[in-house]
Write a protein that holds these residues in place. Sequence first.
Motif, PDB file in Angstrom:
ATOM      1  N   LYS A   8      22.913   3.658 -16.027  1.00  0.00           N
ATOM      2  CA  LYS A   8      22.686   2.280 -15.604  1.00  0.00           C
ATOM      3  C   LYS A   8      23.299   2.138 -14.214  1.00  0.00           C
ATOM      4  O   LYS A   8      24.504   2.344 -14.041  1.00  0.00           O
ATOM      5  N   GLU A   9      22.463   1.825 -13.242  1.00  0.00           N
ATOM      6  CA  GLU A   9      22.948   1.648 -11.877  1.00  0.00           C
ATOM      7  C   GLU A   9      22.811   0.177 -11.497  1.00  0.00           C
ATOM      8  O   GLU A   9      21.744  -0.413 -11.605  1.00  0.00           O
ATOM      9  N   PHE A  10      23.917  -0.399 -11.083  1.00  0.00           N
ATOM     10  CA  PHE A  10      23.956  -1.805 -10.712  1.00  0.00           C
ATOM     11  C   PHE A  10      23.582  -1.968  -9.242  1.00  0.00           C
ATOM     12  O   PHE A  10      23.669  -1.019  -8.446  1.00  0.00           O
ATOM     13  N   ALA A  11      23.200  -3.166  -8.847  1.00  0.00           N
ATOM     14  CA  ALA A  11      22.819  -3.449  -7.467  1.00  0.00           C
ATOM     15  C   ALA A  11      23.973  -3.162  -6.504  1.00  0.00           C
ATOM     16  O   ALA A  11      23.745  -2.842  -5.338  1.00  0.00           O
ATOM     17  N   THR A  12      25.205  -3.251  -6.993  1.00  0.00           N
ATOM     18  CA  THR A  12      26.380  -2.997  -6.149  1.00  0.00           C
ATOM     19  C   THR A  12      26.564  -1.515  -5.855  1.00  0.00           C
ATOM     20  O   THR A  12      27.325  -1.154  -4.971  1.00  0.00           O
ATOM     21  N   GLY A  13      25.915  -0.632  -6.646  1.00  0.00           N
ATOM     22  CA  GLY A  13      26.095   0.801  -6.500  1.00  0.00           C
ATOM     23  C   GLY A  13      26.938   1.408  -7.609  1.00  0.00           C
ATOM     24  O   GLY A  13      27.021   2.625  -7.735  1.00  0.00           O
ATOM     25  N   THR A  14      27.568   0.583  -8.423  1.00  0.00           N
ATOM     26  CA  THR A  14      28.330   1.076  -9.573  1.00  0.00           C
ATOM     27  C   THR A  14      27.364   1.753 -10.546  1.00  0.00           C
ATOM     28  O   THR A  14      26.261   1.256 -10.774  1.00  0.00           O
ATOM     29  N   TYR A  18      25.634   7.027 -20.100  1.00  0.00           N
ATOM     30  CA  TYR A  18      25.696   6.804 -21.550  1.00  0.00           C
ATOM     31  C   TYR A  18      25.081   7.962 -22.322  1.00  0.00           C
ATOM     32  O   TYR A  18      24.167   8.627 -21.849  1.00  0.00           O
ATOM     33  N   LEU A  19      25.558   8.126 -23.537  1.00  0.00           N
ATOM     34  CA  LEU A  19      24.901   8.935 -24.555  1.00  0.00           C
ATOM     35  C   LEU A  19      24.890   8.067 -25.804  1.00  0.00           C
ATOM     36  O   LEU A  19      25.953   7.678 -26.308  1.00  0.00           O
ATOM     37  N   ASP A  20      23.702   7.701 -26.251  1.00  0.00           N
ATOM     38  CA  ASP A  20      23.550   6.840 -27.439  1.00  0.00           C
ATOM     39  C   ASP A  20      24.382   5.564 -27.326  1.00  0.00           C
ATOM     40  O   ASP A  20      25.154   5.208 -28.221  1.00  0.00           O
ATOM     41  N   ASP A  21      24.265   4.878 -26.207  1.00  0.00           N
ATOM     42  CA  ASP A  21      24.906   3.580 -25.948  1.00  0.00           C
ATOM     43  C   ASP A  21      26.432   3.622 -25.892  1.00  0.00           C
ATOM     44  O   ASP A  21      27.099   2.599 -26.013  1.00  0.00           O
ATOM     45  N   LYS A  22      27.013   4.817 -25.733  1.00  0.00           N
ATOM     46  CA  LYS A  22      28.459   4.954 -25.532  1.00  0.00           C
ATOM     47  C   LYS A  22      28.681   5.616 -24.173  1.00  0.00           C
ATOM     48  O   LYS A  22      27.924   6.511 -23.787  1.00  0.00           O
ATOM     49  N   PHE A  23      29.739   5.177 -23.488  1.00  0.00           N
ATOM     50  CA  PHE A  23      30.059   5.836 -22.219  1.00  0.00           C
ATOM     51  C   PHE A  23      30.285   7.319 -22.491  1.00  0.00           C
ATOM     52  O   PHE A  23      31.057   7.696 -23.377  1.00  0.00           O
ATOM     53  N   HIS A  24      29.593   8.176 -21.708  1.00  0.00           N
ATOM     54  CA  HIS A  24      29.686   9.603 -21.992  1.00  0.00           C
ATOM     55  C   HIS A  24      29.122  10.390 -20.814  1.00  0.00           C
ATOM     56  O   HIS A  24      28.035  10.103 -20.317  1.00  0.00           O
ATOM     57  N   ARG A  25      29.884  11.395 -20.395  1.00  0.00           N
ATOM     58  CA  ARG A  25      29.385  12.333 -19.388  1.00  0.00           C
ATOM     59  C   ARG A  25      30.281  13.555 -19.388  1.00  0.00           C
ATOM     60  O   ARG A  25      31.507  13.430 -19.420  1.00  0.00           O
ATOM     61  N   LEU A  26      29.686  14.738 -19.372  1.00  0.00           N
ATOM     62  CA  LEU A  26      30.439  15.987 -19.412  1.00  0.00           C
ATOM     63  C   LEU A  26      30.712  16.567 -18.028  1.00  0.00           C
ATOM     64  O   LEU A  26      31.693  17.268 -17.835  1.00  0.00           O
ATOM     65  N   ASP A  27      29.847  16.291 -17.070  1.00  0.00           N
ATOM     66  CA  ASP A  27      29.941  16.933 -15.758  1.00  0.00           C
ATOM     67  C   ASP A  27      30.456  16.009 -14.651  1.00  0.00           C
ATOM     68  O   ASP A  27      30.233  16.257 -13.475  1.00  0.00           O
ATOM     69  N   GLY A  28      31.167  14.970 -15.037  1.00  0.00           N
ATOM     70  CA  GLY A  28      31.720  14.050 -14.043  1.00  0.00           C
ATOM     71  C   GLY A  28      32.121  12.746 -14.696  1.00  0.00           C
ATOM     72  O   GLY A  28      32.063  12.597 -15.919  1.00  0.00           O
ATOM     73  N   LYS A  31      31.953   6.465 -15.507  1.00  0.00           N
ATOM     74  CA  LYS A  31      31.945   5.201 -14.765  1.00  0.00           C
ATOM     75  C   LYS A  31      32.314   5.515 -13.324  1.00  0.00           C
ATOM     76  O   LYS A  31      33.391   6.047 -13.057  1.00  0.00           O
ATOM     77  N   GLU A  32      31.411   5.186 -12.428  1.00  0.00           N
ATOM     78  CA  GLU A  32      31.650   5.346 -10.997  1.00  0.00           C
ATOM     79  C   GLU A  32      31.542   3.961 -10.366  1.00  0.00           C
ATOM     80  O   GLU A  32      30.439   3.430 -10.221  1.00  0.00           O
ATOM     81  N   TRP A  33      32.661   3.390 -10.043  1.00  0.00           N
ATOM     82  CA  TRP A  33      32.713   2.022  -9.522  1.00  0.00           C
ATOM     83  C   TRP A  33      32.460   2.018  -8.020  1.00  0.00           C
ATOM     84  O   TRP A  33      32.816   2.962  -7.315  1.00  0.00           O
ATOM     85  N   ILE A  34      31.901   0.944  -7.530  1.00  0.00           N
ATOM     86  CA  ILE A  34      31.572   0.813  -6.114  1.00  0.00           C
ATOM     87  C   ILE A  34      32.813   0.947  -5.228  1.00  0.00           C
ATOM     88  O   ILE A  34      32.741   1.460  -4.118  1.00  0.00           O
ATOM     89  N   ASP A  35      33.987   0.547  -5.730  1.00  0.00           N
ATOM     90  CA  ASP A  35      35.213   0.621  -4.918  1.00  0.00           C
ATOM     91  C   ASP A  35      35.811   2.023  -4.889  1.00  0.00           C
ATOM     92  O   ASP A  35      36.817   2.262  -4.231  1.00  0.00           O
ATOM     93  N   GLY A  36      35.205   2.977  -5.637  1.00  0.00           N
ATOM     94  CA  GLY A  36      35.690   4.347  -5.653  1.00  0.00           C
ATOM     95  C   GLY A  36      36.465   4.724  -6.907  1.00  0.00           C
ATOM     96  O   GLY A  36      36.778   5.900  -7.108  1.00  0.00           O
TER      97      GLY A  36
END
Length: 166
Positions: A8-14, A18-28, A31-36
């Motif tokens: 899910k990418e927001f207009a702000t760049g955040t 997800y994997l099955d509607d839960k936050f999930h990522r193996l290679d990074g 959550k990547e927030w626009i502020d860094g």
Amino acid sequence: MENYNRIKEFATGTKFYYLDDKFHRLDGPAKEWIDGDKEWYQNGLPHRIDGPAKEFTNGNKEWWQNGELYKTYSHGREEWIQNGKPHRVGGPAVIIRAHNGAMAVEQYYQKGIYHRLDGPAVIVYVNYNDEFVKPYFKQLWYYEGEEIRCDSQEEFERLIKLKTFW
């Protein structure tokens, strides 16, 4: 284990992964927030093995595994945590460093109380010409959260042996 299946990418760049509607990522970070700010998650829980699971642009960091916070860093203060309390075996649970990175304070805790058998539980270093050095400014010995008033490790060990007979 499967990596993410939705972004899910927001207009702000955040970006959120997800994997099955839960936050999930193996290679990074999941959550990547626009502020860094960056946050690593697996199966909806904060989790990272090879570094802090939460990195904030102000320099603060948090180490999580399987949703359990076990270490924090904030402006020169490192703290190891277990069950929400300062706790570490084999080293200080709290380390405070001066602005130049030199050791300023060491605090030894187990299960949220001061405790150390092989030396003082609280050590405050002397600041000499902007460097923190030994000899110590203050050393405090603790046993199971109780301060043991003494001036040396030898005296502490003698008092602890006596305490077992109290």
